[in-house]
Design a protein around this motif. Sequence first.
Motif, mmCIF file in Angstrom:
data_model
loop_
_atom_site.group_PDB
_atom_site.id
_atom_site.type_symbol
_atom_site.label_atom_id
_atom_site.label_comp_id
_atom_site.label_asym_id
_atom_site.label_seq_id
_atom_site.Cartn_x
_atom_site.Cartn_y
_atom_site.Cartn_z
ATOM 1 N N LEU A 83 -9.035 6.299 1.489
ATOM 2 C CA LEU A 83 -9.306 4.956 1.996
ATOM 3 C C LEU A 83 -8.023 4.151 2.156
ATOM 4 O O LEU A 83 -7.867 3.399 3.115
ATOM 5 C CB LEU A 83 -10.273 4.235 1.067
ATOM 6 N N ILE A 84 -7.120 4.311 1.191
ATOM 7 C CA ILE A 84 -5.837 3.617 1.282
ATOM 8 C C ILE A 84 -5.093 4.095 2.524
ATOM 9 O O ILE A 84 -4.517 3.300 3.270
ATOM 10 C CB ILE A 84 -4.967 3.877 0.033
ATOM 11 N N GLY A 85 -5.171 5.401 2.757
ATOM 12 C CA GLY A 85 -4.531 5.962 3.937
ATOM 13 C C GLY A 85 -5.094 5.351 5.220
ATOM 14 O O GLY A 85 -4.349 5.002 6.133
ATOM 15 N N GLN A 86 -6.402 5.185 5.247
ATOM 16 C CA GLN A 86 -7.032 4.577 6.427
ATOM 17 C C GLN A 86 -6.591 3.128 6.598
ATOM 18 O O GLN A 86 -6.347 2.655 7.702
ATOM 19 C CB GLN A 86 -8.554 4.622 6.287
ATOM 20 N N ARG A 87 -6.492 2.449 5.494
ATOM 21 C CA ARG A 87 -6.084 1.045 5.522
ATOM 22 C C ARG A 87 -4.657 0.935 6.057
ATOM 23 O O ARG A 87 -4.345 0.060 6.854
ATOM 24 C CB ARG A 87 -6.181 0.469 4.106
ATOM 25 N N ILE A 88 -3.802 1.851 5.605
ATOM 26 C CA ILE A 88 -2.415 1.858 6.071
ATOM 27 C C ILE A 88 -2.375 2.051 7.582
ATOM 28 O O ILE A 88 -1.669 1.340 8.302
ATOM 29 C CB ILE A 88 -1.590 2.945 5.338
ATOM 30 N N ALA A 89 -3.186 2.980 8.060
ATOM 31 C CA ALA A 89 -3.211 3.238 9.503
ATOM 32 C C ALA A 89 -3.671 1.996 10.261
ATOM 33 O O ALA A 89 -3.112 1.639 11.302
ATOM 34 C CB ALA A 89 -4.125 4.420 9.797
ATOM 35 N N HIS A 101 0.819 -1.208 0.000
ATOM 36 C CA HIS A 101 0.000 0.000 0.000
ATOM 37 C C HIS A 101 0.850 1.255 0.000
ATOM 38 O O HIS A 101 0.537 2.231 -0.668
ATOM 39 C CB HIS A 101 -0.944 0.002 1.207
ATOM 40 N N GLU A 102 1.949 1.192 0.777
ATOM 41 C CA GLU A 102 2.815 2.371 0.812
ATOM 42 C C GLU A 102 3.489 2.594 -0.532
ATOM 43 O O GLU A 102 3.735 3.723 -0.931
ATOM 44 C CB GLU A 102 3.830 2.245 1.950
ATOM 45 N N TYR A 103 3.769 1.501 -1.227
ATOM 46 C CA TYR A 103 4.368 1.622 -2.559
ATOM 47 C C TYR A 103 3.327 2.143 -3.560
ATOM 48 O O TYR A 103 3.615 2.979 -4.405
ATOM 49 C CB TYR A 103 4.892 0.255 -3.003
ATOM 50 N N LEU A 104 2.131 1.646 -3.449
ATOM 51 C CA LEU A 104 1.100 1.991 -4.430
ATOM 52 C C LEU A 104 0.529 3.388 -4.241
ATOM 53 O O LEU A 104 0.125 4.022 -5.208
ATOM 54 C CB LEU A 104 -0.057 0.978 -4.361
#
Length: 384
Positions: free
Chosen positions: A168-174, A131-134
Amino acid sequence: MSTAPVKERAYLVGLDHGQNGLMTEEESLRELGRLARTAGTVVVGQSVQRRPHPDPATYVGSGKLEEIKSARERTNYSLVVFDEQLSPAQQLRLESALEVKVLDRSALILDIFASRARTREARLQVELAQHEYLLPRLRGQWQHLERMEGAVGLRGPGETQLETDRRLIGQRIARLKREIDAVRRQRALHRRRRTREGVPVVALVGYTNAGKSSLLRTLAGAEVLAADTLFATLDPLTRRVGLPGNETILVTDTVGFIQKLPTQLISAFRATLEELESADLLLHVVDATSPAIEAQWATVMETLDGLGLAEKPMLAVLNKADGLTRNDGEPVTSEADLTRVEVTSPAPGAALLVSAVEGWGIDALRRRLAFELFGVRPEVSTLA
Ligand SMILES: Nc1nc2c(ncn2[C@@H]2O[C@H](COP(=O)(O)OP(=O)(O)OP(=O)(O)O)[C@@H](O)[C@H]2O)c(=O)[nH]1
Ligand SMILES: [Mg+2]
């Protein structure tokens, strides 16, 4: 009619800076080829450009780009892989110029990690890294690729996430970070329990494919997955190992290192790598038959340094001694031959020569560990 998926045809591209860091670009490309094959592609060609710095827009220069483009007719590649991390903008530009999918070394490594991750912990860590890469690449080419299921560079986080927005990706990362934190706390608890038991812990470290898992298998006499592929091991595995003088230690197998390891992966695997912090001794396993032995050694040392582990006590083990030649030019065929081998060890101190597969040099290694960790004198152990 065959239903087997058609393999992607990968074309590799590297940059020769003149004074590349640890490996020559040739060695680095050979390794990239192994990574590409491990990820399930067929390598159909490669190209190196000599150039002091990458082009900020397209990584390689415009002439080289044309050359890569025209190589498509000859090789019929379906994928171009660059040997270093591309910026999201470079990747996007290259993709529209070449009109095929473009990946970099990091994406390939992430892909392999994703296909290897088995435990919940490893999956969490890989997903975080993906996710951090994408995240910075979300707006680009990834959007139209999510339907190509199973394609290289796309395994992992799942289509639905790719379609959602950055928030949403940010939330998933958290959330992933919180879950990984929980894993970390759990691990710390186990570690404290182990320390209370007073059993010393030895951690195997080394370049990928050096033979860490094979060595653990030989030392512990246990089933440990070892395979001739890059990143066979992702999950730390700990086994009890007996030493001379009736002593016992715990030996932990860990993920292998590689040059240009994506930073996302190092930080994502911190929970796993913290196992190294509590180790009493690092056993640095080196593939003595590798032509890039110095570069591999240096890469591992740099990675350990980056993890704050440079000061840990370390013992070097030169593995795969069965693949070496004796001083008289004959191949090594027995344990006794180990005394007739001269390897230029990259380790500053004395290193032990072993063959994990043949079991050679293993008793000497046990004696050495007993001495280092318990002060068991060698004479005593031979009597025991
Ligand atoms: N000839 C020979 N091959 C070995 C020896 N030790 C390991 N290998 C081979 O090297 C390959 C990699 O071994 P692994 O034990 O999986 O290496 P690893 O360091 O755990 O690799 P990763 O988990 O991928 O980082 C396998 O094909 C092993 O059979 C050895 O002493 N001699
Ligand atoms: Mg392994």
